[in-house]
Enzyme design. Structure first.
Site, PDB file in Angstrom:
ATOM      1  N   ASP A 105       0.846  -1.193   0.000  1.00 48.77           N
ATOM      2  CA  ASP A 105       0.000   0.000   0.000  1.00 48.77           C
ATOM      3  C   ASP A 105       0.888   1.251   0.000  1.00 48.77           C
ATOM      4  OD1 ASP A 105      -2.170  -1.664   0.201  1.00 48.77           O
ATOM      5  OD2 ASP A 105      -2.339  -1.455   2.385  1.00 48.77           O
TER       6      ASP A 105
HETATM    7  N1  URA Z   1      -1.264  -5.942   3.782  1.00 48.01           N
HETATM    8  C1  URA Z   1      -1.776  -4.686   3.805  1.00 48.01           C
HETATM    9  O1  URA Z   1      -2.827  -4.448   4.371  1.00 48.01           O
HETATM   10  N2  URA Z   1      -1.085  -3.727   3.189  1.00 48.01           N
HETATM   11  C2  URA Z   1       0.110  -3.929   2.564  1.00 48.01           C
HETATM   12  O2  URA Z   1       0.707  -3.001   2.032  1.00 48.01           O
HETATM   13  C3  URA Z   1       0.626  -5.231   2.557  1.00 48.01           C
HETATM   14  C4  URA Z   1      -0.092  -6.223   3.177  1.00 48.01           C
END
Ligand code: URA
Length: 241
Positions: A105
């Site tokens: 993310d």
């Molecule tokens: N899980 C998440 O919620 N975000 C990420 O960036 C990676 C794994």
């Protein structure tokens, strides 16, 4: 597989095409021991011995890069509006066709592998490969025993999305909001949704490892370096356990 000498040198991050012409003119490039006549001459990187300034250029068909991803950067190759992880790479690591193997993310930090090897990325990400990803999550509140147990058993959200069992531990029993979680899938917002299921909000998320390949502690956020062949094998170590 024949390819132009200058194209080969650029693909191996040795120099630019223009620099290759200069190096040829200065007779600093040898092909099988003889100075290269032209920069567009065809070479076979798998058979020909190519040397630049006396050092042989090892042929790497694909490259694999470890990036310590900072927050605020998109896990994509290009984007019109926001900086991407590819934009962060220094010139010497850039080449055509690079993409992040999996997504973090925008606000997630830590280990991201960037490559131009589609098969590798596919293998790494396929749920059946069981390659685990280790995250450090800082939560808004301590994770309860019940929450830990459900994450470890595997959960199904009310919308029907199910998450495989995770391994959960705490850096210290005194602070159960600082959690290490190991998962083998990469579903959208997976870690955040898993903790939300337990009533906790993820305040910070950092990926520490993919398989047994750990983020290099010496890389500052935003820095990247090549992954060695030995390190690369670690991605597929410790699968399915
Ligand atoms: N899980 C998440 O919620 N975000 C990420 O960036 C990676 C794994």
């Amino acid at each position: 597989m024949l390819m132009r000498l200058d194209k080969f040198l650029t693909s191996q991050n040795v120099c630019s095409r223009r620099e290759a012409s200069k190096l040829v003119r200065e007779k600093r490039i040898l092909i099988n021991g003889k100075p290269a006549a032209k920069s567009d001459i065809k070479v076979d990187p798998e058979c020909d011995m190519i040397e630049v300034d006396g050092a042989s250029v090892a042929y790497r068909k694909f490259i694999y890069i470890m990036l310590n991803k900072p927050a605020g950067v998109l896990s994509a190759s290009t984007d019109k509006n926001a900086p991407t992880v590819i934009d962060l790479l220094p010139d010497e690591l850039c080449r055509r066709g690079l993409f992040p193997a999996g997504r973090l993310d925008k606000d997630t930090t830590g280990l991201l592998i960037i490559t131009d090897d589609g098969d590798f990325a596919h293998r790494m990400l396929a749920p059946k490969s069981g390659v685990y990803k280790l995250y450090n999550a800082l939560l808004d509140k301590p994770l309860s025993d019940e929450g830990k147990a459900s994450l470890e058993a595997g959960i199904t959200l009310s919308d029907g999305t199910s998450f495989r069992p995770a391994r959960v531990s705490f850096k210290s029993e005194e602070d159960r909001s600082d959690v290490l979680i190991r998962i083998t899938e990469g579903k959208f917002h997976e870690v955040k949704r898993m903790f939300a299921y337990c009533g906790c909000e993820v305040k910070k998320l950092r990926r520490l490892a993919v398989g047994e390949l750990f983020l290099d502690e010496d890389l500052a956020e935003g820095e990247a370096r090549l992954i060695s062949d030995t390190e690369l094998k670690k991605v597929f170590s410790g699968q399915n356990n």
